[in-house]
Write an enzyme that holds these catalytic residues in place. Structure first.
Site, PDB file in Angstrom:
ATOM      1  N   HIS A 187       0.846  -1.191   0.000  1.00 35.74           N
ATOM      2  CA  HIS A 187       0.000   0.000   0.000  1.00 35.74           C
ATOM      3  C   HIS A 187       0.880   1.238   0.000  1.00 35.74           C
ATOM      4  CE1 HIS A 187      -3.185   2.842   1.086  1.00 35.74           C
ATOM      5  NE2 HIS A 187      -3.994   1.931   0.581  1.00 35.74           N
ATOM      6  N   GLU A 199      -7.909  -5.275  -0.458  1.00 35.51           N
ATOM      7  CA  GLU A 199      -8.435  -6.041  -1.584  1.00 35.51           C
ATOM      8  C   GLU A 199      -8.400  -7.553  -1.373  1.00 35.51           C
ATOM      9  OE1 GLU A 199     -10.103  -4.174  -3.115  1.00 35.51           O
ATOM     10  OE2 GLU A 199      -9.155  -2.972  -4.664  1.00 35.51           O
TER      11      GLU A 199
HETATM   12  N1  ACO Z   1       3.805  -7.502  -4.869  1.00 35.82           N
HETATM   13  C1  ACO Z   1       5.109  -7.513  -5.195  1.00 35.82           C
HETATM   14  N2  ACO Z   1       5.917  -6.451  -5.036  1.00 35.82           N
HETATM   15  C2  ACO Z   1       5.376  -5.329  -4.520  1.00 35.82           C
HETATM   16  C3  ACO Z   1       4.031  -5.250  -4.147  1.00 35.82           C
HETATM   17  C4  ACO Z   1       3.239  -6.397  -4.335  1.00 35.82           C
HETATM   18  N3  ACO Z   1       1.944  -6.407  -4.002  1.00 35.82           N
HETATM   19  N4  ACO Z   1       3.781  -4.029  -3.672  1.00 35.82           N
HETATM   20  C5  ACO Z   1       4.917  -3.331  -3.756  1.00 35.82           C
HETATM   21  N5  ACO Z   1       5.892  -4.124  -4.273  1.00 35.82           N
HETATM   22  C6  ACO Z   1       7.263  -3.762  -4.524  1.00 35.82           C
HETATM   23  C7  ACO Z   1       7.351  -2.709  -5.611  1.00 35.82           C
HETATM   24  O1  ACO Z   1       7.426  -3.296  -6.902  1.00 35.82           O
HETATM   25  C8  ACO Z   1       8.613  -1.987  -5.236  1.00 35.82           C
HETATM   26  O2  ACO Z   1       9.692  -2.752  -5.681  1.00 35.82           O
HETATM   27  P1  ACO Z   1      10.945  -2.100  -6.471  1.00 35.82           P
HETATM   28  O3  ACO Z   1      11.522  -1.108  -5.490  1.00 35.82           O
HETATM   29  O4  ACO Z   1      11.805  -3.261  -6.773  1.00 35.82           O
HETATM   30  O5  ACO Z   1      10.342  -1.411  -7.678  1.00 35.82           O
HETATM   31  C9  ACO Z   1       8.637  -2.071  -3.708  1.00 35.82           C
HETATM   32  O6  ACO Z   1       7.775  -3.148  -3.360  1.00 35.82           O
HETATM   33  C10 ACO Z   1       8.109  -0.837  -3.019  1.00 35.82           C
HETATM   34  O7  ACO Z   1       6.843  -0.513  -3.562  1.00 35.82           O
HETATM   35  P2  ACO Z   1       5.956   0.636  -2.918  1.00 35.82           P
HETATM   36  O8  ACO Z   1       6.690   1.927  -2.951  1.00 35.82           O
HETATM   37  O9  ACO Z   1       5.435   0.165  -1.630  1.00 35.82           O
HETATM   38  O10 ACO Z   1       4.723   0.649  -3.941  1.00 35.82           O
HETATM   39  P3  ACO Z   1       3.794   1.847  -4.349  1.00 35.82           P
HETATM   40  O11 ACO Z   1       3.482   2.718  -3.180  1.00 35.82           O
HETATM   41  O12 ACO Z   1       4.356   2.510  -5.559  1.00 35.82           O
HETATM   42  O13 ACO Z   1       2.526   1.024  -4.805  1.00 35.82           O
HETATM   43  C11 ACO Z   1       0.654  -0.389  -4.634  1.00 35.82           C
HETATM   44  C12 ACO Z   1       1.469   0.700  -3.931  1.00 35.82           C
HETATM   45  C13 ACO Z   1       0.282   0.095  -6.046  1.00 35.82           C
HETATM   46  C14 ACO Z   1      -0.625  -0.638  -3.849  1.00 35.82           C
HETATM   47  C15 ACO Z   1       1.513  -1.671  -4.701  1.00 35.82           C
HETATM   48  O14 ACO Z   1       1.794  -2.142  -3.400  1.00 35.82           O
HETATM   49  C16 ACO Z   1       0.842  -2.770  -5.532  1.00 35.82           C
HETATM   50  O15 ACO Z   1       0.981  -2.776  -6.738  1.00 35.82           O
HETATM   51  N6  ACO Z   1       0.117  -3.725  -4.861  1.00 35.82           N
HETATM   52  C17 ACO Z   1      -0.605  -4.753  -5.612  1.00 35.82           C
HETATM   53  C18 ACO Z   1      -1.907  -4.214  -6.185  1.00 35.82           C
HETATM   54  C19 ACO Z   1      -2.957  -3.996  -5.118  1.00 35.82           C
HETATM   55  O16 ACO Z   1      -3.194  -4.845  -4.264  1.00 35.82           O
HETATM   56  N7  ACO Z   1      -3.622  -2.837  -5.216  1.00 35.82           N
HETATM   57  C20 ACO Z   1      -4.702  -2.469  -4.287  1.00 35.82           C
HETATM   58  C21 ACO Z   1      -4.249  -1.399  -3.337  1.00 35.82           C
HETATM   59  S1  ACO Z   1      -5.532  -0.951  -2.199  1.00 35.82           S
HETATM   60  C22 ACO Z   1      -6.550   0.045  -3.130  1.00 35.82           C
HETATM   61  O17 ACO Z   1      -6.132   0.719  -4.025  1.00 35.82           O
HETATM   62  C23 ACO Z   1      -7.993   0.006  -2.867  1.00 35.82           C
END
Ligand code: ACO
Length: 355
Positions: free
Chosen positions: A243, A298
């Site tokens: 998140h 989710e």
């Molecule tokens: N699975 C695998 N890797 C992940 C995930 C995940 N669910 N979430 C974050 N990461 C990774 C990113 O790829 C990033 O890696 P990198 O540095 O190698 O590129 C690292 O963790 C840090 O990411 P964040 O800065 O925490 O991610 P950001 O804030 O940009 O994105 C998001 C947040 C879009 C929710 C992300 O966690 C994600 O894509 N989750 C999966 C989709 C999801 O469940 N969305 C629903 C969110 S709740 C809502 O919107 C209602």
């Protein structure tokens, strides 16, 4: 520059507060867990809209207006082109509504969301749309129109718990989008259509369908770790985890998990999901030791909507039924308090050659 606007504060709001360090969500003074356990959709609408419309009736009056508006929306279903996916059907249907700042329009947006969603789902199944029943609460009617059968009291309560839980959540991507559009004075319909367009992406409100796909593909607990390792090795994101704001568990995850557990017949699926969740969290912690990634709303949304018999293709549009309460309230707040939203960019393109 702040790509992703992570550290930008772009609005003051009285609507909700997301405390990402402590895993706390407050919606207009109420902890989300309490709302999930006790409030109906109509209560959440009243809570979020109070103060933003001069002529807001009490909760019972609002319930009656929502019921009337479901009928009005049903009359519009035949004007929406067929062959569209559920979100596109809803977005197109909403676009038929009068685009202004009135309470009537806010009510019609909220009432039309499940009517259009259910009609799209039924059309996809080759069945005729089911007319709304104004004697029912919005949640009971949503389930009846979506599944074709009268829900139990427990099922209607579970959908209430979901819709209330997701009704508002700070300046998330879709709410920010709605506020940007509202800041131009475009109207509540434009703000909501824009919010829905942002919500539909898999990184935001499109995640719960893929959560179930993941659970199905894993199939058995023994497959979980190898499936997760393969997905992470491919660079996939695991849906339902991570998140932008929460550095701990999303409090909505447990509110919805509790709602699933209250439904009969869910214990086996819930136990399997918990095993997958544990395996995912272990793998994410290993891959990103410095970045706490936890379960988001989710993951248990997917299990709850599945347990209610709602087809996966409708999940994002059902989410919009809850979140449109927040979008419309934020749009009104933006119009009342805010200026047009207009950030700046850093130009990195070519510069003109000296003549
Ligand atoms: N699975 C695998 N890797 C992940 C995930 C995940 N669910 N979430 C974050 N990461 C990774 C990113 O790829 C990033 O890696 P990198 O540095 O190698 O590129 C690292 O963790 C840090 O990411 P964040 O800065 O925490 O991610 P950001 O804030 O940009 O994105 C998001 C947040 C879009 C929710 C992300 O966690 C994600 O894509 N989750 C999966 C989709 C999801 O469940 N969305 C629903 C969110 S709740 C809502 O919107 C209602």
């Amino acid at each position: 520059m702040d790509s992703g606007l992570e550290n930008v504060v772009a609005a003051e709001t009285i609507l909700s507060d997301v405390d990402g360090q402590n895993g706390r969500l407050i919606i207009r003074g109420w902890p989300v867990q309490l709302l999930a356990a006790s409030a109906a959709y109509e209560d959440a609408a009243h809570l979020l809209w109070a103060g933003f419309f001069d002529n807001l009736p009490d909760v019972a009056g609002l319930a009656a207006r929502l019921a009337e508006a479901r009928n009005a929306a049903f009359a519009l279903v035949r004007k929406i082109p067929s062959g569209l996916d559920t979100v596109s059907f809803l977005r197109t249907g909403w676009s038929l509504l009068r685009d202004d700042e009135s309470l009537d329009t806010a009510i019609l947006l909220a009432a039309a969301a499940p009517v259009f969603t259910a009609a799209a789902v039924r059309a996809e199944q080759g069945r005729p749309a089911i007319a709304p029943d104004p004697a029912l609460s919005q949640s009971a009617d949503v389930l009846r129109m979506l599944t074709g059968k009268m829900p139990s009291e427990a099922e209607a309560r579970a959908l209430d718990a979901y819709l209330v839980t997701v009704s508002d959540h700070g300046l998330n991507a879709s709410t920010f989008t709605a506020r940007v559009v509202a800041s131009t004075r475009a109207g509540l319909v434009s703000a909501s259509v824009a919010g829905l367009s942002a919500l539909k992406g898999p990184l935001h409100g499109g995640a719960p369908g893929p959560v179930l796909d993941m659970i199905d593909e894993i199939g058995t607990p023994e497959n979980a770790e190898s499936w997760i390792d393969d997905a992470l090795a491919r660079g996939d994101r695991l849906m339902g985890f991570g998140h932008r704001v929460y550095r701990v568990r999303d409090p909505r995850a447990d509110a919805l998990k509790a709602a699933v557990a209250r439904l009969p017949g869910t214990s086996g699926r819930l136990a399997f999901a918990e095993q997958i969740e544990k395996a995912v969290l272990g793998r994410l912690a290993k891959k990103y030791p410095a970045r706490p990634l936890d379960t988001n709303v989710e993951f248990y949304t997917a299990l709850l909507l599945e347990a209610l018999g709602i087809p996966r293709a409708a999940f994002t549009a059902v989410f919009a039924t809850g979140r449109v309460l927040g979008w419309t309230a934020h749009a009104r707040e933006q119009v009342a308090e805010g200026r047009i939203v207009r950030p700046r960019s850093v130009y990195t393109g070519p510069v003109p050659e000296p003549a």
